[in-house]
Design a protein around this motif. Structure first.
Motif, PDB file in Angstrom:
ATOM      1  N   ALA A 103      15.474 -48.034 -72.247  1.00  9.61           N
ATOM      2  CA  ALA A 103      14.644 -48.948 -73.035  1.00  9.61           C
ATOM      3  C   ALA A 103      15.562 -49.889 -73.808  1.00  9.61           C
ATOM      4  CB  ALA A 103      13.771 -48.153 -73.996  1.00  9.61           C
ATOM      5  N   PRO A 104      15.226 -51.177 -73.894  1.00  4.42           N
ATOM      6  CA  PRO A 104      16.123 -52.136 -74.543  1.00  4.42           C
ATOM      7  C   PRO A 104      16.331 -51.824 -76.025  1.00  4.42           C
ATOM      8  CG  PRO A 104      13.979 -53.126 -74.112  1.00  4.42           C
ATOM      9  CD  PRO A 104      13.985 -51.807 -73.403  1.00  4.42           C
ATOM     10  N   LEU A 105      17.573 -51.954 -76.460  1.00  3.67           N
ATOM     11  CA  LEU A 105      17.912 -51.608 -77.840  1.00  3.67           C
ATOM     12  C   LEU A 105      17.424 -52.638 -78.844  1.00  3.67           C
ATOM     13  CD1 LEU A 105      21.501 -50.183 -77.266  1.00  3.67           C
ATOM     14  CD2 LEU A 105      19.500 -48.903 -78.044  1.00  3.67           C
ATOM     15  N   PHE A 106      17.071 -53.853 -78.400  1.00  3.07           N
ATOM     16  CA  PHE A 106      16.502 -54.807 -79.350  1.00  3.07           C
ATOM     17  C   PHE A 106      15.098 -54.385 -79.761  1.00  3.07           C
ATOM     18  CE2 PHE A 106      14.301 -56.572 -75.650  1.00  3.07           C
ATOM     19  CZ  PHE A 106      13.064 -56.897 -76.191  1.00  3.07           C
ATOM     20  N   HIS A 107      14.465 -53.535 -78.955  1.00  6.22           N
ATOM     21  CA  HIS A 107      13.095 -53.105 -79.210  1.00  6.22           C
ATOM     22  C   HIS A 107      13.096 -51.905 -80.146  1.00  6.22           C
ATOM     23  CE1 HIS A 107       9.088 -51.389 -78.351  1.00  6.22           C
ATOM     24  NE2 HIS A 107       8.752 -52.636 -78.107  1.00  6.22           N
ATOM     25  N   VAL A 108      12.069 -51.810 -80.980  1.00  2.00           N
ATOM     26  CA  VAL A 108      12.045 -50.780 -82.014  1.00  2.00           C
ATOM     27  C   VAL A 108      12.084 -49.370 -81.432  1.00  2.00           C
ATOM     28  CG1 VAL A 108       9.516 -50.714 -82.169  1.00  2.00           C
ATOM     29  CG2 VAL A 108      10.909 -50.099 -84.177  1.00  2.00           C
ATOM     30  N   ALA A 109      11.476 -49.139 -80.270  1.00  2.00           N
ATOM     31  CA  ALA A 109      11.480 -47.800 -79.690  1.00  2.00           C
ATOM     32  C   ALA A 109      12.888 -47.395 -79.262  1.00  2.00           C
ATOM     33  CB  ALA A 109      10.523 -47.733 -78.507  1.00  2.00           C
ATOM     34  N   GLY A 110      13.581 -48.295 -78.548  1.00  2.00           N
ATOM     35  CA  GLY A 110      14.946 -48.002 -78.140  1.00  2.00           C
ATOM     36  C   GLY A 110      15.870 -47.841 -79.330  1.00  2.00           C
ATOM     37  N   MET A 111      15.718 -48.702 -80.333  1.00  2.00           N
ATOM     38  CA  MET A 111      16.552 -48.629 -81.531  1.00  2.00           C
ATOM     39  C   MET A 111      16.341 -47.308 -82.269  1.00  2.00           C
ATOM     40  SD  MET A 111      18.720 -50.199 -83.618  1.00  2.00           S
ATOM     41  CE  MET A 111      18.622 -51.966 -83.352  1.00  2.00           C
ATOM     42  N   ALA A 112      15.079 -46.930 -82.471  1.00  2.00           N
ATOM     43  CA  ALA A 112      14.786 -45.705 -83.213  1.00  2.00           C
ATOM     44  C   ALA A 112      15.332 -44.480 -82.488  1.00  2.00           C
ATOM     45  CB  ALA A 112      13.280 -45.574 -83.423  1.00  2.00           C
ATOM     46  N   ARG A 113      15.225 -44.467 -81.156  1.00  2.00           N
ATOM     47  CA  ARG A 113      15.737 -43.303 -80.431  1.00  2.00           C
ATOM     48  C   ARG A 113      17.252 -43.228 -80.521  1.00  2.00           C
ATOM     49  NH1 ARG A 113      17.247 -39.521 -79.807  1.00  2.00           N
ATOM     50  NH2 ARG A 113      16.863 -37.794 -78.388  1.00  2.00           N
ATOM     51  N   ALA A 114      17.917 -44.399 -80.565  1.00  2.00           N
ATOM     52  CA  ALA A 114      19.368 -44.402 -80.750  1.00  2.00           C
ATOM     53  C   ALA A 114      19.741 -43.855 -82.120  1.00  2.00           C
ATOM     54  CB  ALA A 114      19.911 -45.819 -80.585  1.00  2.00           C
ATOM     55  N   LEU A 115      18.964 -44.199 -83.147  1.00  2.00           N
ATOM     56  CA  LEU A 115      19.258 -43.719 -84.496  1.00  2.00           C
ATOM     57  C   LEU A 115      19.089 -42.204 -84.590  1.00  2.00           C
ATOM     58  CD1 LEU A 115      17.612 -46.510 -86.698  1.00  2.00           C
ATOM     59  CD2 LEU A 115      19.993 -46.295 -85.931  1.00  2.00           C
ATOM     60  N   ILE A 116      18.087 -41.667 -83.909  1.00  2.00           N
ATOM     61  CA  ILE A 116      17.909 -40.216 -83.903  1.00  2.00           C
ATOM     62  C   ILE A 116      19.113 -39.541 -83.253  1.00  2.00           C
ATOM     63  CG2 ILE A 116      16.541 -38.347 -82.876  1.00  2.00           C
ATOM     64  CD1 ILE A 116      14.060 -40.099 -83.324  1.00  2.00           C
ATOM     65  N   GLN A 117      19.646 -40.141 -82.187  1.00  2.00           N
ATOM     66  CA  GLN A 117      20.823 -39.562 -81.526  1.00  2.00           C
ATOM     67  C   GLN A 117      22.037 -39.625 -82.446  1.00  2.00           C
ATOM     68  OE1 GLN A 117      20.272 -37.919 -78.960  1.00  2.00           O
ATOM     69  NE2 GLN A 117      22.034 -37.762 -77.606  1.00  2.00           N
ATOM     70  N   PHE A 118      22.157 -40.700 -83.231  1.00  2.00           N
ATOM     71  CA  PHE A 118      23.233 -40.783 -84.219  1.00  2.00           C
ATOM     72  C   PHE A 118      23.056 -39.724 -85.300  1.00  2.00           C
ATOM     73  CE2 PHE A 118      24.181 -45.312 -82.946  1.00  2.00           C
ATOM     74  CZ  PHE A 118      25.513 -45.084 -82.642  1.00  2.00           C
ATOM     75  N   LEU A 119      21.826 -39.528 -85.754  1.00  2.00           N
ATOM     76  CA  LEU A 119      21.570 -38.504 -86.771  1.00  2.00           C
ATOM     77  C   LEU A 119      21.940 -37.123 -86.260  1.00  2.00           C
ATOM     78  CD1 LEU A 119      18.183 -39.880 -88.123  1.00  2.00           C
ATOM     79  CD2 LEU A 119      20.234 -39.523 -89.511  1.00  2.00           C
ATOM     80  N   ALA A 120      21.729 -36.900 -84.955  1.00  2.00           N
ATOM     81  CA  ALA A 120      22.074 -35.614 -84.355  1.00  2.00           C
ATOM     82  C   ALA A 120      23.562 -35.506 -84.036  1.00  2.00           C
ATOM     83  CB  ALA A 120      21.259 -35.405 -83.077  1.00  2.00           C
ATOM     84  N   GLY A 121      24.283 -36.640 -84.041  1.00  2.00           N
ATOM     85  CA  GLY A 121      25.708 -36.623 -83.713  1.00  2.00           C
ATOM     86  C   GLY A 121      25.984 -36.324 -82.255  1.00  2.00           C
ATOM     87  N   GLU A 122      25.069 -36.727 -81.382  1.00  2.00           N
ATOM     88  CA  GLU A 122      25.201 -36.416 -79.965  1.00  2.00           C
ATOM     89  C   GLU A 122      25.567 -37.675 -79.151  1.00  2.00           C
ATOM     90  OE1 GLU A 122      25.505 -33.521 -79.051  1.00  2.00           O
ATOM     91  OE2 GLU A 122      24.336 -32.208 -80.363  1.00  2.00           O
ATOM     92  N   THR A 123      25.600 -37.533 -77.836  1.00  2.00           N
ATOM     93  CA  THR A 123      26.160 -38.548 -76.948  1.00  2.00           C
ATOM     94  C   THR A 123      25.116 -39.549 -76.475  1.00  2.00           C
ATOM     95  OG1 THR A 123      27.826 -36.976 -76.179  1.00  2.00           O
ATOM     96  CG2 THR A 123      27.411 -38.901 -74.782  1.00  2.00           C
ATOM     97  N   HIS A 124      25.514 -40.836 -76.481  1.00  2.00           N
ATOM     98  CA  HIS A 124      24.708 -41.931 -75.951  1.00  2.00           C
ATOM     99  C   HIS A 124      25.268 -42.349 -74.587  1.00  2.00           C
ATOM    100  CE1 HIS A 124      23.153 -42.924 -80.099  1.00  2.00           C
ATOM    101  NE2 HIS A 124      24.309 -42.366 -80.417  1.00  2.00           N
TER     102      HIS A 124
END
Length: 507
Positions: free
Chosen positions: A206-227
């Motif tokens: 999902a494109p990172l400019f879109h709120v869904a893609g962005m939010a899922r990336a932030l959750i992965q950062f909060l978890a400290g896991e791999t993108h």
């Protein structure tokens, strides 16, 4: 509550964990953090002060994630630019919130000339693509080498973090102002409902400019896991990367999922690593759920409902509601219940709560709700009333608080005085074995005001005519809801996020 804290935490506790995978490039959190701090320093050297807006016009990449964290690390505000927009639309968003720096990749560098020529104040361009740096731009990698890293600015709480422009379905696009607290408050309840997969690898399609893609990336950062990142959706590419990188979860919209299932080599790929699939951007996808679980019976499915103004999650329908029992009960067709800290009501046009089971408008209140629309006080006052966000989505709620979205209010068809919800008709069409995709809209009718019109994409090699589809629909829904006209197309117009653009179909 500041969004770079999760990166600080991982750098302290697990710096050598793999942070990003993009093509052949791989970097640990230690390497990622160093580049983020250098990018923040570079942006400050170029004039970015606290609260200044920085845009990015690019496909998904590891550099896109560096932009997200780097702008915040330096104290700035994100303006992720819609990759499907024309130059005038892009310029409008840049001018509207005075975006002084724009990062572009090789896919959009050619638009710079038009942007520079028509913007009220041309932004400073940074080239973050592959290959040589175009004339008139600064090189992303050169800046990271030349500029010293800086300390985290630590802006957070109610301070502005991001301006995400809506698609502009009516009038000019609106800049949704999201604070650090808004984003944090949207991500945390989702992590409570769906704890991150430990050691997980998330595939960003999902494109990172879109709120869904962005939010899922932030959750992965909060978890400290791999993108793991793909520039854009490609069915075969997704199947290959799931197998090669041992992807554990991903976020897709139904159009993407159906494309994967229809791929002729789907069953040749080893997809056993994929533990969880989240889908959204559709009121209901009951038939698709059945197809997914028939092909991937062990996968955890979850459905999220939200909107940009809620940063984005309002409710989640968890894997337990995708079991055979739940599917028989109809719960799999729900978009779930409101998350922690999110209050949800269904109201009538006067703002009064309606009885359970009655259709009305979803309104939402919570710390995840936007600050408002940038420079648009009237639109803000219309959307935010007495502390509640009026979503414009029609739905009903059952006795247990489960939400069932039936349509956008503006997409509701009124024919002969009867309200017809397009999602209900689309769900019936989706059950027909010949139908791959459909979209239902209202078109003008002299007698009834509006008539139900269906646009249908058939599966490869499938055949069915208009009258056969109408007869099929009459088995499941009232005659007045059945399409009065049907047209067949090879494809539907889709947004960059994979949503069907019904406004284009109406035009």
């Amino acid at each position: 509550m500041y969004m770079t804290q999760c990166l600080q935490r991982t750098l302290q506790q697990n710096p050598d964990h793999l942070a990003t995978v993009f093509g052949e490039r791989r970097q640990t959190y230690r390497q990622f953090g160093e580049r983020v701090a250098r990018l923040a320093g570079a942006l400050q050297c170029l004039g970015m002060a606290a609260g200044d807006r920085v845009g990015m016009l690019a496909l998904n990449s590891d550099r896109y994630l560096e932009y997200v964290m780097g702008v915040w690390w330096g104290g700035g505000v994100l303006n992720p630019v819609n990759i499907r927009w024309s130059v005038p639309e892009i310029v409008y968003s840049l001018d509207d919130c005075s975006t002084g720096i724009l990062i572009v990749d090789e896919h959009f560098a050619a638009l710079a000339e038009g942007i520079r020529a028509t913007a009220r104040q041309a932004p400073l361009f940074i080239y973050a693509g592959e290959g040589d740096v175009p004339a008139g731009m600064l090189g992303y990698e050169h800046l990271l080498v030349e500029c010293a890293p800086v300390d985290d600015a630590g802006r957070g709480g109610d301070e502005l973090a991001c301006i995400m422009y809506t698609g502009g379905t009516t009038g000019f696009p609106k800049g949704v102002m999201q604070s650090h607290l808004n984003l944090w408050s949207a991500c945390m309840p989702r992590m409570v409902d769906m704890p991150p997969v430990r050691g997980g690898r998330l595939l960003h399609v999902a494109p990172l400019f879109h709120v869904a893609g962005m939010a899922r990336a932030l959750i992965q950062f909060l978890a400290g896991e791999t993108h793991v990142l793909m520039p854009s959706f490609d069915a075969e590419g997704v199947l290959k990367i799931i197998e090669r990188e041992q992807i554990t979860e991903t976020l897709l919209v139904p159009t993407m999922i159906l494309a994967l299932l229809a791929h002729p080599d789907f069953d040749r790929y080893d997809l056993r690593s994929l533990k969880r699939l989240t889908y959204g951007a559709s009121p209901s996808a009951g038939e698709m759920v059945e197809q997914v679980l028939a092909r991937l019976p062990d996968i955890e499915l979850s459905h999220s409902y939200g909107l940009t103004e809620a940063c984005p999650v309002v409710s989640s329908n968890l894997p337990l509601n995708h079991t055979p029992e739940a599917r028989k009960s109809g719960l799999s067709r729900s978009v779930g219940r409101g998350g922690l800290g999110v209050n949800v009501k269904i109201v009538d046009p006067q703002g009064h709560e309606v009885p359970r089971g009655a259709v009305g408008e979803i309104i939402v209140r919570g710390p995840n709700i936007m600050l408002g629309y940038w420079n648009k006080p009237e639109e803000t006052a219309n959307a935010l009333r007495d502390g509640w966000l009026y979503t414009g989505d029609a739905a009903w709620m059952d006795e247990q608080g489960y939400l069932f979205v039936v349509d956008r209010l503006k997409d509701m068809i009124v024919s002969g005085g009867e309200n017809i919800y397009s999602a209900e008709v689309e769900n019936v069409l989706a059950r027909h074995p010949a139908v791959a995709l459909s979209a239902v809209i209202g078109i003008p009718h002299e007698t009834w005001g509006e008539a139900v019109h269906a646009v249908v994409v058939l599966k490869p090699g499938a055949e069915v005519d208009e009258e056969q589809l109408r007869r099929y629909c009459r088995q499941f829904i009232a005659g007045y809801k059945c399409p009065k006209s049907i047209e067949f197309r090879d494809a539907l117009p889709l947004s960059a996020a994979g949503k069907v653009l019904k406004r284009e179909l109406r035009q």
